[in-house]
Design a protein around this motif. Structure first.
Motif, PDB file in Angstrom:
ATOM      1  N   THR A  41       0.821  -1.217   0.000  1.00 14.20           N
ATOM      2  CA  THR A  41       0.000   0.000   0.000  1.00 14.20           C
ATOM      3  C   THR A  41       0.850   1.260   0.000  1.00 14.20           C
TER       4      THR A  41
ATOM      5  N   SER B 204      -1.503  -4.831  -2.940  1.00 13.41           N
ATOM      6  CA  SER B 204      -2.318  -4.287  -1.853  1.00 13.41           C
ATOM      7  C   SER B 204      -2.967  -2.997  -2.361  1.00 13.41           C
ATOM      8  N   GLY B 205      -3.442  -2.191  -1.455  1.00 15.32           N
ATOM      9  CA  GLY B 205      -3.931  -0.862  -1.827  1.00 15.32           C
ATOM     10  C   GLY B 205      -5.434  -0.738  -1.924  1.00 15.32           C
ATOM     11  N   ALA B 206      -6.161  -1.884  -1.805  1.00 18.50           N
ATOM     12  CA  ALA B 206      -7.610  -1.824  -2.006  1.00 18.50           C
ATOM     13  C   ALA B 206      -8.308  -1.011  -0.904  1.00 18.50           C
ATOM     14  N   VAL B 207      -7.967  -1.299   0.342  1.00 19.60           N
ATOM     15  CA  VAL B 207      -8.644  -0.603   1.442  1.00 19.60           C
ATOM     16  C   VAL B 207      -8.374   0.899   1.346  1.00 19.60           C
ATOM     17  N   SER B 208      -7.105   1.230   1.142  1.00 17.58           N
ATOM     18  CA  SER B 208      -6.713   2.632   1.063  1.00 17.58           C
ATOM     19  C   SER B 208      -7.421   3.344  -0.094  1.00 17.58           C
TER      20      SER B 208
ATOM     21  N   ASN C 171      -4.943 -10.320  -4.731  1.00 10.95           N
ATOM     22  CA  ASN C 171      -5.043  -9.641  -3.439  1.00 10.95           C
ATOM     23  C   ASN C 171      -5.778 -10.595  -2.508  1.00 10.95           C
ATOM     24  N   GLU C 172      -5.667 -10.324  -1.226  1.00 10.74           N
ATOM     25  CA  GLU C 172      -6.467 -11.094  -0.284  1.00 10.74           C
ATOM     26  C   GLU C 172      -7.926 -10.707  -0.519  1.00 10.74           C
TER      27      GLU C 172
ATOM     28  N   ASP D 266     -10.331  -9.499   0.949  1.00  9.20           N
ATOM     29  CA  ASP D 266     -10.623  -8.816   2.222  1.00  9.20           C
ATOM     30  C   ASP D 266     -12.116  -8.727   2.514  1.00  9.20           C
TER      31      ASP D 266
ATOM     32  N   GLY E 209      -2.110 -10.316   5.941  1.00  5.90           N
ATOM     33  CA  GLY E 209      -1.290  -9.347   5.194  1.00  5.90           C
ATOM     34  C   GLY E 209      -0.718  -9.932   3.910  1.00  5.90           C
ATOM     35  N   ASN E 210      -0.410  -9.038   3.006  1.00  8.01           N
ATOM     36  CA  ASN E 210       0.018  -9.485   1.678  1.00  8.01           C
ATOM     37  C   ASN E 210       1.475  -9.941   1.604  1.00  8.01           C
TER      38      ASN E 210
ATOM     39  N   THR F 245       0.268  -2.884   6.187  1.00  8.45           N
ATOM     40  CA  THR F 245       0.193  -3.722   7.381  1.00  8.45           C
ATOM     41  C   THR F 245       1.483  -4.480   7.677  1.00  8.45           C
TER      42      THR F 245
END
Ligand code: GLU
Length: 272
Positions: free
Chosen positions: A16, A53-57, A137-138, A140, A152-153, A215
């Motif tokens: 992220t 990563s980066g999806a939540v953000s 990606n996970e 989530d 975590g990734n 994370t």
């Protein structure tokens, strides 16, 4: 040593902190640069699996929240909003360089069940045979507990390297690699360029070091290195600030921290 010389399949993990600005919004210039280098690696004949990563953000930024929500439900909702945003960009940028992407959202239970793991492996193999770039990606949005979450990734990317029988895992972080002490506190901290063995001493060293956003701290990265090293796959930690740094590896140079693996263990990786 030309680290990529015998690499036919590489998993690249990008965090992220590499993909987003401090505001949480996606860092378009950096993502575009990453896509360009990965496209070039692919053009050179290497199969690439990207763990992003980066999806939540991205979801948080899109909804204008300003901070990562504290409840799991909200975080999960943000991940599903951001994941499509992320894939939209990857699809656009990779298309510009003539490549096709495919999304795979993973949960831990899939890899722990032989039938589902084998189905996932078949999908990866088929996508790679079709010259696509799987982006993982996970999942989530639906993973909530110990059974389904990788935590975590960094860890996810290690399992993906293992399950796809990759020749190398490259972990792109917001630090240059593993230091012998915390570089944010000690200006004389030295970068460890090569790790032959992951032992307790190394865990002690990594304990203090962290990354700024995302994370995964150094301990998670060491755990990831251990997972892949144990099945004969080496790993790099490199700084993703400038994704073009990947060209150094492509050109046979050394950057970051290299976790050496005993390649003979690869044949013993029964994760078929
Ligand atoms: N899966 C999370 C996301 O896409 C990131 C997890 C991690 O950075 O380790 O936002």
């Amino acid at each position: 040593m030309a680290y990529l010389r015998d690499c036919h399949r590489i998993v690249v993990k990008v965090g992220t902190s590499t993909l987003t600005h401090a505001t949480g919004h996606l860092n378009l210039r950096r993502i575009q640069s990453l896509v360009k280098v990965i496209s070039d690696m692919k053009n050179s004949g290497i199969e690439i699996v990207l763990v992003s990563s980066g999806a939540v953000s991205a979801g948080v930024a899109k909804m204008g929240y300003g901070h990562i929500p504290s409840t799991p439900e909200e975080k999960q909702a943000m991940s599903s909003i951001g994941q499509s945003e992320l894939m939209k960009l990857y699809d656009k940028f990779f298309s510009d360089y003539g490549h096709t992407v495919a999304q795979i959202l993973m949960t831990k239970d899939v890899l722990e069940n032989p039938i589902r793991r084998s189905a996932a492996q078949n999908t990866f193999n088929r996508l790679l045979a079709m010259h696509c770039i799987p982006i993982v990606n996970e999942n989530d949005a639906i993973s909530t507990d110990e059974l389904t979450k990788f935590g975590g990734n960094d860890i996810l990317s290690a399992y993906i390297a293992k399950v796809t029988h990759a020749d190398l895992l490259i972990n792109m972080s917001d630090v240059d690699g593993l230091y012998d002490s915390d570089p944010r506190k000690n200006p004389n901290a030295q970068l460890i360029t090569k790790v032959e063995k992951i032992d307790d001493e190394l865990y002690k060293i990594a304990g203090g070091a962290g990354t700024d956003r995302g994370t995964g701290g150094m301990i998670a990265k060491l755990n990831a290195a251990k997972i892949v090293n144990d099945c004969g796959i080496p790993m790099f930690i490199i700084n993703g600030q400038d994704p073009e740094i990947l060209y150094v590896l492509l050109d046979g140079g050394h950057i970051g921290t290299y976790f050496k693996a005993d390649k003979s263990l690869k044949e013993k990786n029964t994760d078929e």
